[in-house]
Design an enzyme around this catalytic site. Structure first.
Site, mmCIF file in Angstrom:
data_model
loop_
_atom_site.group_PDB
_atom_site.id
_atom_site.type_symbol
_atom_site.label_atom_id
_atom_site.label_comp_id
_atom_site.label_asym_id
_atom_site.label_seq_id
_atom_site.Cartn_x
_atom_site.Cartn_y
_atom_site.Cartn_z
ATOM 1 N N ARG A 194 0.842 -1.206 0.000
ATOM 2 C CA ARG A 194 0.000 0.000 0.000
ATOM 3 C C ARG A 194 0.873 1.250 0.000
ATOM 4 O O ARG A 194 0.563 2.251 -0.664
ATOM 5 C CB ARG A 194 -0.950 -0.016 1.208
ATOM 6 N N GLY A 219 10.981 13.367 -1.515
ATOM 7 C CA GLY A 219 11.982 13.599 -0.483
ATOM 8 C C GLY A 219 11.706 14.855 0.329
ATOM 9 O O GLY A 219 11.939 15.980 -0.149
ATOM 10 N N GLU A 253 14.456 14.595 6.534
ATOM 11 C CA GLU A 253 15.924 14.612 6.533
ATOM 12 C C GLU A 253 16.445 13.910 7.784
ATOM 13 O O GLU A 253 15.696 13.723 8.753
ATOM 14 C CB GLU A 253 16.426 16.060 6.493
ATOM 15 N N ALA A 306 -1.555 11.538 1.298
ATOM 16 C CA ALA A 306 -1.015 10.257 1.794
ATOM 17 C C ALA A 306 -1.621 9.902 3.151
ATOM 18 O O ALA A 306 -1.973 8.747 3.414
ATOM 19 C CB ALA A 306 0.502 10.341 1.884
ATOM 20 N N GLU A 355 4.380 10.200 7.733
ATOM 21 C CA GLU A 355 3.264 11.124 7.413
ATOM 22 C C GLU A 355 2.694 11.783 8.663
ATOM 23 O O GLU A 355 1.498 12.047 8.749
ATOM 24 C CB GLU A 355 2.120 10.409 6.663
ATOM 25 N N GLY A 356 3.554 12.000 9.645
ATOM 26 C CA GLY A 356 3.119 12.610 10.900
ATOM 27 C C GLY A 356 2.927 11.546 11.953
ATOM 28 O O GLY A 356 2.090 10.644 11.798
#
Ligand code: TGC
Length: 397
Positions: free
Chosen positions: A103, A143, A146, A255, A376-377
């Site tokens: 996924r 990207g 980091e 996302a 994604e958090g």
């Protein structure tokens, strides 16, 4: 006592949609769900044990997913399928019932890399890349994160400086999905004019992708470290529409939205595995399912799956109506990841010792969800986004 499971697994599992949530979908939505479910049954389920054990991402599956219309599926035009947000969500749910890593491929390709180009790219950029990406012929990556800028992308150190008409990129990224097999990287970098997005062909001199391994989670998926050493880019590499962090954050919304559905797919698969097992496994001369503690576990799992799926459907309908706010995506991502991981762990407990092998899915799903609840958090970031919304006080710093 006889076990009912072997007689009719399908009938037993059908009883799990207690609230009849299927009635909330159109026949077209259910048909799409069934198509993706079949694909997962044929292509992912028979292979995932080996892929996971060998840390293998089957790159050939990209074109198969493209042919099925799973890549950039809710984007319009440029060869994209133009499906609804709910349809995209249903596909994410089925794919993650197979494995979060698969996924994640669809999510990185469609919701991040393709949506960055679709939202912020020039007509030339959209025409150059989106049709090939929708077909799975061009693989993209995104990207942002980091080595020292995870939850706080505003502290990114990657910098693109002007060089005549073009740009020179220096810096590093970490945890970038698909990068070692991608042909195109969407790279977010600080500039003298704020954060900008750049389209970087991965064969550009000075671009390096190194696979991060070994991992204990999402093993059937690739994540990389990236390095940029004096990467020279032409003027038209920049995404003209994106200025500031709003650019990448609006892609993260896409996302994060898919994860609301996907997490419930992993939870559902774990629940079903535990239910089947509990009906077949005899202890003290009766099936595990006949014990009250097992039934309580199963019921608690199902309660959260039904609630989480309702949340996904509501979120999807709001997205299709154009009313979905980022904080509402945080509600779904936080809740569904948190509940899904608990469900997978409880399912593993029903499987007992057998649950720690790759013969059963729940612990694999639970391990995968450690990544899903982080990227994604994180849970913490989505908690603070909601906290900021209800109090008016941002507590990020
Ligand atoms: P803040 O100052 O509040 O906002 C900066 C600008 O961004 C806008 N914005 C959003 N826009 C759209 N959607 C959202 N969800 C947005 N959130 C913020 C905001 O309106 C503002 O716009 P403007 O025009 O006024 O400048 O930003 P902040 O830095 O204070 O935000 C704090 C916080 C914590 C919410 C934010 O930093 C955040 O969401 N952090 C989490 C980052 C995250 O999720 N990282 C994961 C990235 S995943 C990845 O890189 C790998 S992808 C997966 C893979 O490759 O496998």
């Amino acid at each position: 006592m006889n076990s009912p499971a072997t007689e009719n697994n399908t009938a037993v599992l059908a009883k799990s949609d207690i609230l009849n949530l299927d009635a909330l979908f159109s026949s077209g939505e259910l048909a799409l769900r069934d198509t993706v479910r079949e694909f997962v049954a044929e292509r992912i389920r028979p292979n995932i044990k080996d892929w996971y054990e060998n840390a293998h991402f089957p790159v050939e599956i990209a074109k198969e997913m493209g042919a099925l219309g799973l890549l950039g599926m809710h984007l319009e035009g440029y060869g994209c399928p133009g499906r609804t947000a709910v349809e995209y969500g249903l596909a994410a749910m089925e794919l993650e019932a197979g494995d979060s890593g698969l996924r994640t491929f669809v999510s990185v390709q469609g919701s991040l890399a393709m949506s960055a180009i679709h939202k912020w790219g020039s007509e030339e950029q959209k025409n150059a890349y989106l049709p090939g990406m929708a077909a799975g012929e061009i693989i993209g990556c995104f990207g942002l994160t980091e080595p020292t800028a995870g939850s706080d992308p505003s502290s990114m150190a990657t910098f693109a400086r002007r060089d005549g008409d073009g740009w020179v990129l220096n810096g590093a990224k970490r945890w970038i999905g698909l990068a070692s097999i991608a042909q195109l990287a969407v790279i977010w970098a600080a500039t003298d004019d704020g954060v900008r997005g750049f389209l970087v062909p991965t064969d550009t001199l000075g671009f390096t992708a190194t696979v991060i391994e070994p991992k204990l989670s999402m093993r059937a998926s690739i994540q990389c470290d990236l390095e940029f050493e004096d990467v020279r880019l032409p003027a038209d590499a920049v995404l003209p529409g994106a200025k500031g962090l709003r650019g990448p954050f609006s892609c993260l919304n896409e996302a994060r939205y898919g994860i609301i559905w996907g997490a419930m797919g992993a939870a559902r698969d774990s629940y079903e595995e535990a239910l089947k097992y509990s009906l077949e496994r005899m202890q003290f001369n009766k099936p595990l399912a006949a014990y009250q503690i097992t039934q309580q576990k199963l019921v608690n799992m199902l309660l959260e799956i039904q609630k989480g799926t309702l949340l996904a459907i509501h979120t999807g309908r709001m997205k299709d109506a154009g009313t979905l706010e980022p904080v509402q995506i945080s509600v779904g991502k936080l809740n569904n990841c948190r509940e899904a991981i608990q469900i997978c762990r409880d399912a593993r407990a029903i499987l007992a010792g057998n649950g720690i092998t790759l013969d059963y899915s729940p612990l694999r799903h639970a391990n995968n969800l450690e990544s899903v609840r982080t990227y994604e958090g994180t849970d913490e970031i989505h908690t603070l986004i909601m906290g900021s919304h209800i109090t008016g006080i941002p507590a990020f710093r």
